[in-house]
Design a protein around this motif. Structure first.
Motif, PDB file in Angstrom:
ATOM      1  N   UNK A 150       0.860  -1.193   0.000  1.00  0.00           N
ATOM      2  CA  UNK A 150       0.000   0.000   0.000  1.00  0.00           C
ATOM      3  C   UNK A 150       0.888   1.232   0.000  1.00  0.00           C
ATOM      4  N   UNK A 151       0.509   2.278  -0.729  1.00  0.00           N
ATOM      5  CA  UNK A 151       1.427   3.373  -0.933  1.00  0.00           C
ATOM      6  C   UNK A 151       0.991   4.653  -0.237  1.00  0.00           C
ATOM      7  N   UNK A 152       1.974   5.492   0.032  1.00  0.00           N
ATOM      8  CA  UNK A 152       1.816   6.822   0.597  1.00  0.00           C
ATOM      9  C   UNK A 152       0.927   6.859   1.837  1.00  0.00           C
ATOM     10  N   UNK A 153       0.092   7.893   1.912  1.00  0.00           N
ATOM     11  CA  UNK A 153      -0.579   8.167   3.178  1.00  0.00           C
ATOM     12  C   UNK A 153      -1.580   7.092   3.535  1.00  0.00           C
ATOM     13  N   UNK A 154      -1.923   6.289   2.755  1.00  0.00           N
ATOM     14  CA  UNK A 154      -2.752   5.119   3.104  1.00  0.00           C
ATOM     15  C   UNK A 154      -2.228   3.933   2.634  1.00  0.00           C
ATOM     16  N   UNK A 178       4.240  16.790  10.641  1.00  0.00           N
ATOM     17  CA  UNK A 178       4.376  15.506  11.316  1.00  0.00           C
ATOM     18  C   UNK A 178       3.569  14.413  10.636  1.00  0.00           C
ATOM     19  N   UNK A 179       2.394  14.760  10.145  1.00  0.00           N
ATOM     20  CA  UNK A 179       1.531  13.771   9.507  1.00  0.00           C
ATOM     21  C   UNK A 179       2.062  13.324   8.160  1.00  0.00           C
ATOM     22  N   UNK A 180       3.068  14.046   7.624  1.00  0.00           N
ATOM     23  CA  UNK A 180       3.556  13.727   6.283  1.00  0.00           C
ATOM     24  C   UNK A 180       5.035  13.376   6.234  1.00  0.00           C
ATOM     25  N   UNK A 181       5.678  13.247   7.386  1.00  0.00           N
ATOM     26  CA  UNK A 181       7.091  12.878   7.377  1.00  0.00           C
ATOM     27  C   UNK A 181       7.313  11.592   6.578  1.00  0.00           C
ATOM     28  N   UNK A 182       6.506  10.588   6.872  1.00  0.00           N
ATOM     29  CA  UNK A 182       6.704   9.290   6.239  1.00  0.00           C
ATOM     30  C   UNK A 182       6.372   9.350   4.749  1.00  0.00           C
ATOM     31  N   UNK A 183       5.321  10.040   4.419  1.00  0.00           N
ATOM     32  CA  UNK A 183       4.920  10.148   3.018  1.00  0.00           C
ATOM     33  C   UNK A 183       6.020  10.780   2.179  1.00  0.00           C
ATOM     34  N   UNK A 184       6.595  11.866   2.680  1.00  0.00           N
ATOM     35  CA  UNK A 184       7.632  12.561   1.915  1.00  0.00           C
ATOM     36  C   UNK A 184       8.909  11.732   1.865  1.00  0.00           C
ATOM     37  N   UNK A 185       9.249  11.093   2.993  1.00  0.00           N
ATOM     38  CA  UNK A 185      10.433  10.237   3.012  1.00  0.00           C
ATOM     39  C   UNK A 185      10.292   9.105   2.000  1.00  0.00           C
ATOM     40  N   UNK A 186       9.111   8.515   1.923  1.00  0.00           N
ATOM     41  CA  UNK A 186       8.871   7.437   0.978  1.00  0.00           C
ATOM     42  C   UNK A 186       8.953   7.949  -0.455  1.00  0.00           C
ATOM     43  N   UNK A 187       8.404   9.134  -0.683  1.00  0.00           N
ATOM     44  CA  UNK A 187       8.450   9.732  -2.011  1.00  0.00           C
ATOM     45  C   UNK A 187       9.895   9.841  -2.494  1.00  0.00           C
ATOM     46  N   UNK A 188      10.753  10.369  -1.636  1.00  0.00           N
ATOM     47  CA  UNK A 188      12.154  10.527  -2.020  1.00  0.00           C
ATOM     48  C   UNK A 188      12.865   9.186  -2.157  1.00  0.00           C
ATOM     49  N   UNK A 189      12.687   8.314  -1.170  1.00  0.00           N
ATOM     50  CA  UNK A 189      13.436   7.063  -1.150  1.00  0.00           C
ATOM     51  C   UNK A 189      13.049   6.140  -2.296  1.00  0.00           C
TER      52      UNK A 189
END
Length: 442
Positions: free
Chosen positions: A1-5, A323-334
């Motif tokens: 499952x990708x990004x915020x969900x 804070x709610x988007x740290x993971x989303x942005x990190x995943x986007x870059x990685x």
């Protein structure tokens, strides 16, 4: 499952969708004045847009500024606005509203419970857990507090505690919201069949109760997501189409269907679907996903254009919801091997807030992108500890083990990723197959 969900938030949409009904049910016990009842119906039934409902309650508050019930309702409406409009600032307004109630009425357990949900939505899981736990001690029958406890424990990676909390919740109440939580726990533990059964049962219960469009659509989307994640593209397509037919505003289902189309090689259809989704909803993950389709087609210039669009949109969101988007942005870059140092920085910030298996996975993947392979291996082992059947997670493990020269472990990880879902990523599925072919040539 990708990004915020899209980054397992869901969790954010999940929390709001599932606790929203409980909020309203509990709040029916508030002061039953005609004005309050009318305003409450605006929130429950959505008879007018949420902004109009907020204006109605604010007008009522101008003549009754000390009304705790109206203040609580206003806070709930801000939560609804955040969910419906993607207005992250509305979560902060909800939090401020509930804190205002508690300043005047420190013993107001409903306001405390709602405050916990507002903090949870902003990924302040530790504070939300403490508040909800305090409420549960004073009010053991408070189902929303109990649900919030389990939700926060899940995000913090305290899985045994979450399982106990959800078992307690199941004894207190039943129905779709409980089944959805149990399904998520089962999915995390690798039992996707049980998760599917629980969600199917929940969907049937919603339908038997006369149906609630957004909730029925949400369950169809969840079933579609599990089907996609386990490589069942036709089933996933069916569920996503059902979700859209029920509620055309279900952005996650629209994106889910586009993902299926892209995985099936229907790139033209996927591009058209993503363009439509971007026009209707404007979410950064949609822009990034569109870029992935173009990259898959070899159009690097167009891919980078949409990656830049996604990055700009995420930067705008971060103003009120970092804070709610740290993971989303990190995943986007990685995932796209962009700005590896920034990706690792964000992954560490996210990990400080929640230590679930996906936090470990994200940390491992960003460490790998920065050449820190031994540290990455430690994190990926923590990510895999529950037995979660997530192909991307096993792909990350394969790449990390391969970088360390651990060929057998890498081979096993790649094999597992492809077995779970051979179409898990437009960007990485072929890489997994290529790396596996090098390790186990036929």
């Amino acid at each position: 499952m990708d990004f915020r969900t899209f980054s397992r938030l869901t969790t954010l949409v999940f929390i709001l969708c599932e606790t929203g009904g409980m909020l309203l049910a509990q709040d029916r016990q508030d002061e039953a004045t005609p004005a309050n009842n009318a305003a409450r119906r605006l929130n429950e039934d959505g008879l007018i847009p949420v902004d109009g409902a907020i204006a109605s309650v604010q007008k009522r508050l101008s003549t009754a500024p000390e009304s705790a019930s109206l203040q609580r309702l206003l806070g709930q409406l801000y939560m609804r606005r955040a969910k419906e409009q993607g207005d992250h600032l509305a979560y902060q307004k909800a939090e401020q509203t509930f804190r205002k109630v508690l300043k005047n009425y420190p013993k107001d357990s409903k306001a405390s419970t709602y405050l916990a949900t507002a903090l949870q939505a902003q990924h302040q899981f530790k504070e939300a857990l403490k508040i909800a736990s305090d409420v549960a001690k004073e009010s053991p029958k408070n189902t929303l507090a109990q649900a919030t406890i389990g939700d926060c424990q899940l995000e913090l990676g305290r899985y045994d505690a979450a399982e106990e909390s959800f078992a307690t919740l199941a004894k207190m109440t039943n129905g779709p919201s409980v089944q959805a939580r149990l399904a998520r726990l089962a999915e995390l533990k690798g039992d996707t069949e049980q998760a599917t059964e629980l969600l199917t049962e929940a969907l049937r219960d919603v339908q038997d109760a006369g149906g609630l469009g957004s909730l029925e659509s949400w369950f169809e989307w969840r079933l579609g997501s599990i089907a996609f994640d386990t490589g069942r593209l036709k089933r996933a397509s069916r569920h996503f189409r059902n979700a859209i037919a029920i509620d055309s505003s279900n952005a996650q289902a629209v994106v889910g269907l586009a993902k299926v189309q892209a995985a099936q090689g229907q790139h033209g259809e996927a591009i058209a679907a993503y363009f439509g989704a971007i026009e209707d909803f404007g979410e950064p993950p949609m822009m990034a996903a569109l870029g992935d389709v173009y990259r898959r087609l070899g159009d690097e210039e167009e891919a980078m254009h949409w990656y830049e669009q996604a990055e700009e949109a995420m930067a705008e969101e971060a103003v009120h919801a970092a804070a709610a988007h740290y993971r989303e942005v990190a995943m986007f870059y990685a995932d796209r091997d962009l700005k590896p140092q920034r990706a690792l920085e964000l992954a560490k910030k996210d990990f400080a807030l929640r230590q679930d298996v996906y936090g470990h996975d994200m940390l491992a993947w960003t460490l790998y992108r920065n050449g820190k392979f031994e540290e990455a291996a430690k994190s990926i082992e923590q990510a895999l500890r529950l037995g979660t059947r997530d192909a991307k997670m096993f792909f990350h493990a394969g790449m990390i083990y391969n970088a360390l020269g651990q060929s057998k472990r890498a081979q096993k990880a790649f094999e597992t990723a492809i077995e779970i879902n051979p179409h898990f990523s437009l960007l990485h599925s072929e890489t997994a197959k290529e790396e596996l072919a090098k390790l186990a040539p036929h």
